[in-house]
Write an enzyme that holds these catalytic residues in place. Structure first.
Site, PDB file in Angstrom:
ATOM      1  N   SER A   1      -0.317  -3.696   5.635  1.00 55.59           N
ATOM      2  CA  SER A   1       0.705  -3.059   6.169  1.00 55.59           C
ATOM      3  C   SER A   1       1.941  -3.603   5.785  1.00 55.59           C
ATOM      4  CB  SER A   1       0.328  -2.800   7.733  1.00 55.59           C
ATOM      5  OG  SER A   1      -0.533  -1.789   7.858  1.00 55.59           O
TER       6      SER A   1
ATOM      7  N   GLU B   1     -12.333  -3.912   1.630  1.00 56.13           N
ATOM      8  CA  GLU B   1     -12.900  -2.430   1.460  1.00 56.13           C
ATOM      9  C   GLU B   1     -14.246  -2.540   0.498  1.00 56.13           C
ATOM     10  OE1 GLU B   1      -9.354  -0.630  -0.157  1.00 56.13           O
ATOM     11  OE2 GLU B   1      -8.680  -0.774   2.023  1.00 56.13           O
TER      12      GLU B   1
ATOM     13  N   GLU C   1      -5.969 -11.193   4.893  1.00 54.49           N
ATOM     14  CA  GLU C   1      -5.595  -9.905   4.998  1.00 54.49           C
ATOM     15  C   GLU C   1      -6.520  -9.492   6.331  1.00 54.49           C
ATOM     16  OE1 GLU C   1      -4.334  -7.137   1.316  1.00 54.49           O
ATOM     17  OE2 GLU C   1      -6.475  -7.225   1.504  1.00 54.49           O
TER      18      GLU C   1
ATOM     19  N   ASN D   1      -1.549  -3.482  -4.796  1.00 53.96           N
ATOM     20  CA  ASN D   1      -3.064  -3.198  -5.012  1.00 53.96           C
ATOM     21  C   ASN D   1      -2.845  -1.771  -4.995  1.00 53.96           C
ATOM     22  OD1 ASN D   1      -5.706  -2.549  -4.659  1.00 53.96           O
ATOM     23  ND2 ASN D   1      -5.824  -3.692  -2.512  1.00 53.96           N
TER      24      ASN D   1
ATOM     25  N   HIS E   1     -12.046  -8.097  -1.512  1.00 59.05           N
ATOM     26  CA  HIS E   1     -11.376  -7.096  -0.549  1.00 59.05           C
ATOM     27  C   HIS E   1     -12.325  -6.507   0.238  1.00 59.05           C
ATOM     28  CE1 HIS E   1      -8.862  -3.995   0.657  1.00 59.05           C
ATOM     29  NE2 HIS E   1      -7.516  -4.680   0.232  1.00 59.05           N
TER      30      HIS E   1
ATOM     31  N   LYS F   1      -5.474   0.243  -5.537  1.00 57.89           N
ATOM     32  CA  LYS F   1      -6.727   0.896  -4.932  1.00 57.89           C
ATOM     33  C   LYS F   1      -7.102   1.815  -6.006  1.00 57.89           C
ATOM     34  CE  LYS F   1      -5.470  -0.657  -0.501  1.00 57.89           C
ATOM     35  NZ  LYS F   1      -6.048  -0.654   1.038  1.00 57.89           N
TER      36      LYS F   1
ATOM     37  N   GLY G   1      -3.525  -0.687   6.133  1.00 54.96           N
ATOM     38  CA  GLY G   1      -3.472   0.639   6.067  1.00 54.96           C
ATOM     39  C   GLY G   1      -3.280   1.245   7.609  1.00 54.96           C
TER      40      GLY G   1
HETATM   41  P1  PGA Z   1      -1.951  -1.996   3.087  1.00 56.59           P
HETATM   42  O1  PGA Z   1      -3.157  -2.539   2.058  1.00 56.59           O
HETATM   43  O2  PGA Z   1      -0.790  -2.755   2.358  1.00 56.59           O
HETATM   44  O3  PGA Z   1      -2.026  -0.550   2.452  1.00 56.59           O
HETATM   45  O4  PGA Z   1      -2.186  -2.215   4.149  1.00 56.59           O
HETATM   46  C1  PGA Z   1      -3.171  -3.899   1.846  1.00 56.59           C
HETATM   47  C2  PGA Z   1      -4.542  -4.400   0.888  1.00 56.59           C
HETATM   48  O5  PGA Z   1      -5.634  -3.426   1.226  1.00 56.59           O
HETATM   49  O6  PGA Z   1      -4.488  -4.914  -0.071  1.00 56.59           O
END
Ligand code: PGA
Length: 253
Positions: free
Chosen positions: A214, A103, A170, A11, A101, A13, A176
């Site tokens: 992460s 976000e 998630e 992903n 997601h 982003k 992150g």
């Molecule tokens: P990350 O993000 O691996 O950077 O923690 C995962 C995601 O948001 O899908």
């Protein structure tokens, strides 16, 4: 509950430009080279919408798939300034789409809206990576199962083709942050999601469930002990060819 085929989904982003095509090319090469040595794996990169067409056109002999990261719920063309729908993403070359997601949820996306996006993407025969997960506050209140259940039951309906839907667990607090759940907790949650969705949607088989948050080349070995997991949704680490490839290699070590 355990499937042989494992998904490694990147992903990106809101990162990436045309020069990042080399990352896609290298990962595609890796997928080809390890076809026989690294058991069954499926690699997908969900990239910014602006790059899908260009990457799709220039990638010869595809051993990986490309995906998008969100869409507008409306199926046809319409007066929605700045929006892109599933049809446009499919036309550009997307085979997968991340929906729900955290976000985007934190930006106001509701379970109901996510459901509409799933319906619209399924009509276009896109494969869906549907994200669920609790916030830190919800976890502290011990509401994890309740929150996930609500996210699933409000966005997934019985007549959905669940072969086209992969659920990505998630936890919001792990995205992150370099924090990951305890493996024993993760096992419980993955089993719960599989059982609950199978029962609620009256499925013959368990749905596929990924973990995201992460994931990196160091902690991936911990996750490989969770046999029920069907793979991983990888954010930050998917923007480095080496790190992404090391995750896959180390998973199978
Ligand atoms: P990350 O993000 O691996 O950077 O923690 C995962 C995601 O948001 O899908």
């Amino acid at each position: 509950m355990t499937n042989k085929l494992k998904y490694f989904i990147g992903n990106w982003k809101m990162f990436g430009d045309f020069s990042d095509f080399r990352i896609v090319q290298n990962i595609n090469q890796f997928s080809f080279r390890t076809k026989s040595s690294l058991k069954k794996k499926k690699i997908i990169l969900c990239i910014p919408s602006t790059l899908i067409h260009y990457f799709n056109k220039n990638l010869k002999n595809k051993f990986i798939s490309l995906g998008a990261q969100n869409c507008h719920y409306y199926q046809n063309y319409g007066s929605f300034t700045g929006a892109v729908n599933a049809k446009m993403l499919k036309q550009a070359g997307a085979k997968y789409i991340i929906l729900g997601h955290s976000e985007n949820r934190s930006d106001g996306e509701t379970n109901e809206l996510i459901k509409k996006k799933i319906i619209s993407s399924l009509k276009l025969k896109l494969n869906i990576v549907f994200c669920v997960g609790e916030t830190l506050k919800e976890r502290k209140k011990k509401n994890t199962f309740q929150v996930i259940r609500k996210q699933m039951t409000k966005s997934l309906i019985k007549n959905f083709d669940v072969n086209k839907i992969i659920i990505a667990y998630e936890p919001v607090w792990s995205i992150g942050s370099n924090k990951i759940p305890k493996i024993s907790d993760l096992k419980k949650i993955v089993k719960y999601i599989k059982k609950d969705v199978k029962k609620a949607l009256k499925l013959k088989n368990y749905p596929k469930v990924l973990y995201g948050g992460s994931v990196n080349s160091k902690n991936i070995r911990l996750f490989s002990s969770v046999h029920e997991l069907d793979g991983f949704l990888i954010g930050g680490a998917s923007r480095s060819t080496k790190e992404f490839i090391d995750i896959i290699k180390n998973y199978y070590k």
